[in-house]
Write an enzyme that holds these catalytic residues in place. Structure first.
Site, PDB file in Angstrom:
ATOM      1  N   GLN A  46      -1.727   4.862  -4.969  1.00 20.29           N
ATOM      2  CA  GLN A  46      -1.089   3.641  -5.459  1.00 20.29           C
ATOM      3  C   GLN A  46       0.385   3.916  -5.764  1.00 20.29           C
ATOM      4  OE1 GLN A  46      -2.562   0.521  -5.715  1.00 20.29           O
ATOM      5  NE2 GLN A  46      -0.482  -0.142  -6.166  1.00 20.29           N
TER       6      GLN A  46
ATOM      7  N   LYS B 175      -8.400  -3.921  -6.325  1.00 18.21           N
ATOM      8  CA  LYS B 175      -8.945  -3.178  -5.187  1.00 18.21           C
ATOM      9  C   LYS B 175     -10.348  -2.677  -5.511  1.00 18.21           C
ATOM     10  CE  LYS B 175      -4.349  -1.972  -3.618  1.00 18.21           C
ATOM     11  NZ  LYS B 175      -3.212  -1.064  -3.695  1.00 18.21           N
TER      12      LYS B 175
ATOM     13  N   ASP C 227      -4.156   2.490   3.936  1.00 15.84           N
ATOM     14  CA  ASP C 227      -2.958   1.678   3.689  1.00 15.84           C
ATOM     15  C   ASP C 227      -2.114   1.557   4.962  1.00 15.84           C
ATOM     16  OD1 ASP C 227      -2.527   0.331   1.386  1.00 15.84           O
ATOM     17  OD2 ASP C 227      -1.540   1.967   0.306  1.00 15.84           O
TER      18      ASP C 227
END
Ligand SMILES: NC(=O)c1ccc[n+]([C@@H]2O[C@H](COP(=O)([O-])OP(=O)(O)OC[C@H]3O[C@@H](n4cnc5c(N)ncnc54)[C@H](OP(=O)(O)O)[C@@H]3O)[C@@H](O)[C@H]2O)c1
Length: 292
Positions: free
Chosen positions: A99, A54, A122
């Protein structure tokens, strides 16, 4: 029949290239780059790889990832909530993600729920999932959004088609089904309690497998000419101890039957990261344009 390969890696590269150009242009216009903060707690090795990807992809397109934080496994819930509050208030941050998985003593859901929904790149905050259910604009979950981008790029018509999604997780299966429904597919969601899975999957014009079981879907479970999207990412080790990544679809048998199929690796995976960057850019644009 040998299926057309839906090359998610090539599509991801093209989209990232065009995002890089757009970021350069917008950055010159608005005086700052988009900002993405990834919060990673502990040392889960799979997370290390994902976070690294990422970060690299973000920097490649000109996104500022300098607010990202890697914190020790002993970090407390209260410290993380304070950090999320600070990032929510930080005008240089357009996207925040925690995460997953987080260490066991932490409550991942309440961390996700603390993120400002407009910075939830997300797309997992209940507000964004609610917007998806209601058909309102919002940040969409990255993996299902990546699947939709692959289908759109291949000009696969969804209206009136039967789409079968195998898997109903909040991360992939459920938002996937809703996005297909939004495009007017007739959607069947299968899961571990589904009786006679093959009977369901054989109805699919578009079959999405998001299960986490290596090679669960074989060629004989696929309707000839259908489009097969393999979200699964399963690491398997052979007798010599060598590991490789396989999907939920048995690629060899499936590609003889399907008209188009995503490979693993190189299919949905690269598009997930790309959609994270796209969400960050979308959030940035709303913020800089409304600040004018
Ligand atoms: N490519 C990417 O970027 C990406 C991103 C995210 C995830 N993934 C991969 O996608 C896969 C799924 O991830 P996830 O997070 O959705 O997994 P998950 O949370 O474990 O959900 C798996 C789903 O599969 C269903 N299932 C399990 N066994 C089944 C069976 N035998 N027949 C039918 N359905 C079955 C489960 O049903 P129940 O609900 O009944 O338990 C559940 O809904 C994993 O391989 C993961 O690594 C890939």
């Amino acid at each position: 029949m040998t299926a057309q390969i839906l090359d998610g890696k090539a599509l991801a590269e093209r989209l990232q290239q065009s995002m890089a150009e757009e970021v350069q242009h917008l950055c010159a216009k608005y005086g700052r780059p988009p900002g993405l903060a990834v919060i990673w707690v502990g040392d889960n090795p799979a997370s290390a790889a994902y976070v690294g990807n990422k970060d690299r992809a973000g920097r490649r397109v000109g996104i500022d990832t300098s607010r990202s934080q890697h914190l020790g496994a002993e970090t407390t819930q209260a410290e993380l909530l304070d950090l999320i509050d600070a990032l929510n208030a930080d005008p240089a941050v357009d996207g925040i993600l925690v995460q997953l998985p987080v260490p066991q003593h932490l409550d991942g859901d309440s961390l996700l729920n603390r993120i400002d929904p407009d910075k939830d790149v997300d797309g997992l905050h209940p507000a964004n999932l609610g917007r998806l259910v209601r058909g309102e604009a919002g940040l969409r979950s990255c993996t299902p959004a990546g699947v939709m981008a692959i289908l759109a790029d291949a000009q696969i018509e969804l209206a009136g088609k039967i789409a079968v999604v195998v898997g109903r997780s909040i991360l992939v299966g459920k938002p996937m089904a809703l996005l297909l429904l939004e495009k007017n597919a007739t959607v069947i969601t299968a899961h571990s309690r589904t009786r006679n899975l093959a009977e369901m999957t054989r109805q699919a014009d578009v079959l999405v497998a998001a299960v986490g079981r290596p090679n669960l879907i074989t060629g004989e479970m696929i309707r000839p000419g259908s489009v097969v999207i393999d979200v699964g990412m399963n690491r398997i080790t052979n007798t010599e101890g060598k590991s490789r990544l396989v999907g939920d679809v048995d690629f060899e048998s499936a590609q003889q039957v399907a008209s188009a199929i995503t490979p693993v690796p190189g299919g949905v995976g690269p598009m997930t990261v790309t959609m994270l960057l796209a969400n960050t850019l979308q959030s940035y644009k709303v913020r800089v344009q409304s600040a004018r």
